[in-house]
Enzyme design. Sequence first.
Site, PDB file in Angstrom:
ATOM      1  N   ARG A  30     -46.074 -17.845  -9.335  1.00 32.91           N
ATOM      2  CA  ARG A  30     -46.523 -16.455  -8.893  1.00 32.91           C
ATOM      3  C   ARG A  30     -45.070 -15.927  -8.343  1.00 32.91           C
ATOM      4  O   ARG A  30     -44.249 -16.682  -8.119  1.00 32.91           O
ATOM      5  CB  ARG A  30     -47.546 -16.262  -7.835  1.00 32.91           C
ATOM      6  CG  ARG A  30     -47.198 -16.938  -6.691  1.00 32.91           C
ATOM      7  CD  ARG A  30     -48.360 -16.899  -5.619  1.00 32.91           C
ATOM      8  NE  ARG A  30     -47.904 -17.330  -4.382  1.00 32.91           N
ATOM      9  CZ  ARG A  30     -48.421 -18.761  -4.060  1.00 32.91           C
ATOM     10  NH1 ARG A  30     -48.847 -19.597  -5.121  1.00 32.91           N
ATOM     11  NH2 ARG A  30     -47.936 -19.389  -3.047  1.00 32.91           N
TER      12      ARG A  30
ATOM     13  N   SER B 196     -36.089 -19.049  -5.870  1.00 30.10           N
ATOM     14  CA  SER B 196     -36.596 -19.466  -4.718  1.00 30.10           C
ATOM     15  C   SER B 196     -38.048 -18.469  -4.778  1.00 30.10           C
ATOM     16  O   SER B 196     -38.314 -17.733  -3.958  1.00 30.10           O
ATOM     17  CB  SER B 196     -35.901 -19.009  -3.512  1.00 30.10           C
ATOM     18  OG  SER B 196     -34.856 -19.654  -3.653  1.00 30.10           O
TER      19      SER B 196
ATOM     20  N   ASP C 120     -34.891 -22.891  -2.876  1.00 32.45           N
ATOM     21  CA  ASP C 120     -33.795 -22.654  -1.614  1.00 32.45           C
ATOM     22  C   ASP C 120     -34.039 -23.480  -0.653  1.00 32.45           C
ATOM     23  O   ASP C 120     -32.996 -23.997  -0.014  1.00 32.45           O
ATOM     24  CB  ASP C 120     -33.694 -21.368  -1.414  1.00 32.45           C
ATOM     25  CG  ASP C 120     -34.763 -20.507  -0.636  1.00 32.45           C
ATOM     26  OD1 ASP C 120     -35.811 -21.217  -0.973  1.00 32.45           O
ATOM     27  OD2 ASP C 120     -34.791 -19.358  -0.464  1.00 32.45           O
TER      28      ASP C 120
HETATM   29  C1  BGC Z   1     -40.946 -18.061  -2.038  1.00 34.08           C
HETATM   30  C2  BGC Z   1     -40.462 -19.377  -1.847  1.00 34.08           C
HETATM   31  C3  BGC Z   1     -39.166 -19.321  -1.314  1.00 34.08           C
HETATM   32  C4  BGC Z   1     -39.083 -18.563   0.058  1.00 34.08           C
HETATM   33  C5  BGC Z   1     -37.762 -18.469   0.703  1.00 34.08           C
HETATM   34  C6  BGC Z   1     -41.165 -17.417  -0.711  1.00 34.08           C
HETATM   35  O1  BGC Z   1     -41.485 -16.015  -1.031  1.00 34.08           O
HETATM   36  O2  BGC Z   1     -42.299 -18.126  -2.246  1.00 34.08           O
HETATM   37  O3  BGC Z   1     -40.341 -20.002  -2.969  1.00 34.08           O
HETATM   38  O4  BGC Z   1     -38.718 -20.624  -0.740  1.00 34.08           O
HETATM   39  O5  BGC Z   1     -39.719 -17.167  -0.247  1.00 34.08           O
HETATM   40  O6  BGC Z   1     -36.852 -17.501  -0.107  1.00 34.08           O
END
Ligand code: BGC
Length: 535
Positions: free
Chosen positions: A171, A156, A209
């Site tokens: 990132r 995620s 996610d």
């Molecule tokens: C991430 C996402 C993720 C979200 C929730 C963010 O910091 O960049 O990719 O879906 O958090 O977990």
Amino acid sequence: MALEAEAKAISAKFDYTDEDVNKGVQEFLRQMSEGLEKDGTSLSQIPTYVTAVPNGTEKGLYMAVDLGGTNFRVCSINLNGDSTFHLTYTKVAIPKELMVAKTAEELFAFLAQQIELFLRTHHEEQFEKHLRRRMTISSPVGFVDEDVFRLGFTFSFPIQQLGINKGTLIRWTKGFDIPDAIGKDVCALLQKEIDKLHLPVKVAALVNDTVGTLMARSYTSPGKSGAILGAIFGTGTNGAYIEKLSNIKKPMQGEYDQSTGDMVVNTEWGSFDNQLNVLPNTPWDVELDKESINPGIQMYEKRVSGMFLGELLRLVVVELLKKPHVAFFKDESSDSNDWKSTTNISPTSSLYSQWGLDTAIMSVAAADNTPELVTLRQELETTLHVYAPSLEDAQAFKAIAGAIGRRAARLAAVAIAAIVLQTGSLTNPETADEPVDIGVDGSLVEYYPYFRDMIYEALRVIEGVGEEGAKRIRIGIAKDGSGVGAALIALVAAGMEKAEPKEYFVDYIGQLRRNAKDHALGSLEEEADDVAARD
Ligand code: BGC
């Protein structure tokens, strides 16, 4: 009273008016279009290539792992072949030092070790069988392919998705910072560590996610039309939604099925408005960002998600403590020293350290509506070591925490409304009598009292949504969606390995709808001990 007035003035700085909400939606829509046109924009709008789903009759054991915040989860999902499944999971807190490890290898080696532990604990028989085979069969990898677990990897963080099990890290977010991993294929990194341990596991799918949440919610939510958005409001925040292919103007590298006319897009909305065109920006927002490991990035997330709300509150509290004329957490603040003891803060209180105030206490504050605020005052003692806080202290704390939480919920409504408007779901005549379904997961929507109510309150004032539109929007929890979603995608990916790819590029959205109609909810059974280990 000085403290009460001060708390009111601070809370007012977190006001996010109806007008602000509407401006936010317009800017969100603008930044969404921009992200569909080119790379390098603040809303990344990442095409996911997710276009296929299982048809519900598959049988077998799949694994899913979830790396995305505070915990690492490993689960196995046994598909019974009749759209029901049995899910077992364990979770472990990710050691802080690994979040900022020198090399990617250190983190991914830890993940592989957890997978091994899980297999040994929950699938010992199969695991031993694999080990025995490995000793006796001489194939290039030492395994009979059918015996290899297919694993869906929920990762995620922002990823440039290059295929169903390939994607490079753009990132880190949420406190992770391992520069060595940037630009690398995270599936390959995990597979390498799995192979070092000779585990019979193949990383078959890479999933955000939010995409997993959307899949799982679409699969289980009743109605003609599936969910349009999967969103996380937890440690971090993000959303994935169904976009028309014709709206995705930027070039896409991977292959995909065009027949559905749709594709799931991962917005990475945590970085909405990094340029601060419309986001509110109090002095505490500025300070939080300055002290963070990624200044200027994830600016929306820093105002909305669980990782940051507690820290924002902490910064306000610390500033108040420094004001000599404000009697906050000091004995004089009490009208009558009702606990008959001296209010004081332990010099070692975590209030004095960055990230020292867990957002969970904001839920306690919001939930405690008793006249004496006894629960909140106890929580201040136990978690923050503020001894004998007065009623007035607790009231001030509650007011400020509430203002920060309310602003977060109203900002959350901005993203939700913009996506509802972008998809045209409220004006589509074909689904006029259907709810507009949204799957959400994460600690804020699950545990912060009234978070969803505050979202709805804001939705009602948004142009293009209004009272009637807000009534049609159904925001439902997609519990453990990311794990189930990842396993579903792993299953499809495993099928794709064996069959002609075309056969598996089925009408993804249509199939989800048919499945939802044919079967009621997929049964999500969880082992009692795993439930006990839940967030
Ligand atoms: C991430 C996402 C993720 C979200 C929730 C963010 O910091 O960049 O990719 O879906 O958090 O977990």
